[in-house]
Design an enzyme around this catalytic site. Structure first.
Site, mmCIF file in Angstrom:
data_model
loop_
_atom_site.group_PDB
_atom_site.id
_atom_site.type_symbol
_atom_site.label_atom_id
_atom_site.label_comp_id
_atom_site.label_asym_id
_atom_site.label_seq_id
_atom_site.Cartn_x
_atom_site.Cartn_y
_atom_site.Cartn_z
ATOM 1 N N LYS A 193 -7.449 4.512 -0.414
ATOM 2 C CA LYS A 193 -7.175 3.929 -1.733
ATOM 3 C C LYS A 193 -6.785 4.976 -2.766
ATOM 4 C CE LYS A 193 -8.061 -0.199 -0.215
ATOM 5 N NZ LYS A 193 -8.504 0.056 1.167
ATOM 6 N N TYR A 208 -15.368 -10.920 8.679
ATOM 7 C CA TYR A 208 -15.150 -9.672 7.958
ATOM 8 C C TYR A 208 -16.457 -8.902 7.829
ATOM 9 C CZ TYR A 208 -14.056 -6.467 4.161
ATOM 10 O OH TYR A 208 -13.894 -5.346 3.390
ATOM 11 N N TYR A 226 -12.975 -1.384 8.592
ATOM 12 C CA TYR A 226 -11.516 -1.267 8.686
ATOM 13 C C TYR A 226 -11.081 -0.381 9.853
ATOM 14 C CZ TYR A 226 -10.938 -3.626 4.219
ATOM 15 O OH TYR A 226 -10.933 -4.560 3.227
#
Length: 338
Positions: free
Chosen positions: A50, A264, A290
């Protein structure tokens, strides 16, 4: 593509390493050579992908005169950690809206990123139920802050808009330059695919540079058709924003949903195998949400013959290892007798 036209803060000062994984490739024993792009080593509090997106997003916030950042994510969000970290560096307040995608999964006393939110001095944390309208929830926080005289700027989840995606267009160009300098021909690239900005930016960068390297995304949350549509839309919006006339063909966007598991952020045996295998062959830490699930996808696809024999496959490591400390029981082995 002239990315210098877009303001950024300069958080990314040097290319992240691009490394061959000889021990991992040998242990995998699937007839491919695995390379890794180490965006887990980007600057910021404990690093992660990010930072590339926030380089552009926070520059836009400052251009607009903002003094406060609001963003959102899941309860162990790496994006929230890095947004908060860069806001601190800029002397800005930061407010987080966390979505409890798994019911009762938020604990203010949890380790991992929850602990780092507190350590970094988050101004407020608002927890909402899974499935909430996150833009609307962030706007509620923004409205309250405006009433106090603050100037908030909202960054979407994952910084996944056309501004944030510029960070991964830049990463694609950086990667192509490294491959040229190292004399490596990559046959395929594998990336995590979540909020879509990283995946979309990489594809936009590859298409914009006519690289000819296919990119496969490993989804971590949404169904394949929904995820592919989101990635395609954002990739083309990003190319339009840059001023590139080429568009991404729908068939160039692949985002498998086979490796999400029960939901998730919920562990899978394949994710656990992937995290342990890379740690024990190359001393590189993945995260459980992830990069761990994305690597489990690469492993499974390789074993099924998805990649050509002896192919050079590049994996994008998006970081997130602080989240491991919120999953201690998932990864603990039986004690070793001494």
């Amino acid at each position: 593509m002239n990315l210098a036209r877009f303001p950024r803060r300069g958080y990314v000062t040097t290319p992240t390493p691009l490394e061959f994984l000889p021990n991992f490739s040998k242990a995998l024993n699937a007839g491919i050579n695995v390379y890794i792009k180490r965006d887990d080593l980007l600057p910021g509090a404990a690093g992660g992908n990010k930072t590339r997106k926030l380089d552009f997003c926070i520059a836009d916030a400052l251009r607009q005169g903002a003094d406060t950042i609001i963003t959102c994510g899941a309860v162990q969000s790496n994006h929230c950690r890095l947004t908060l970290a860069w806001a601190v560096k800029e002397g800005m307040d930061c407010h987080l809206v966390l979505e409890e995608r798994v019911k009762n999964s938020y604990s203010p006393t949890a380790s991992g990123n929850n602990f780092l939110f507190q350590l970094l001095g988050v101004k407020s944390v608002t927890v909402v139920a899974g499935g909430s309208d996150m833009p609307a929830e962030m706007e509620k926080v923004a409205a309250a802050l405006r009433a106090q005289g603050k100037k908030p700027y909202i960054i979407p989840g994952g910084a996944s808009n056309r501004i944030g995606a510029l960070g991964y267009v830049s990463c694609a160009e950086e990667t192509l330059r490294q491959l040229f300098d190292l004399g490596i021909a990559i046959d395929h690239m594998v990336v995590p695919s979540g909020s879509a900005g990283t995946h979309a930016g990489i594809i936009a960068g590859m298409i914009g540079n006519n690289a000819g390297i296919p990119v496969t995304g490993i989804g971590v949350n949404r169904k394949k058709d929904v995820q592919q549509a989101a990635v395609l839309k954002l990739a083309n919006e990003t190319l339009d924003f840059i001023g590139v006339t080429a568009q991404v063909p729908a068939e160039a966007v692949i985002a498998f949903d086979d490796y999400v598991g029960p939901g998730y952020s919920l562990p899978t045996p394949a994710m656990i195998e992937a995290v342990k295998l890379l740690a024990r062959t190359e001393s590189i830490l993945l995260d459980p949400v992830y990069s761990g699930k994305a690597m489990s996808g690469l492993i499974d696809l390789a074993r099924k013959g998805y990649f050509p024999n002896n192919a050079n496959v590049l994996f994008l490591h998006t970081g997130g290892s602080p989240a491991l400390y919120a999953y201690l029981d998932t990864f603990r082995d039986a004690p070793v007798a001494g």
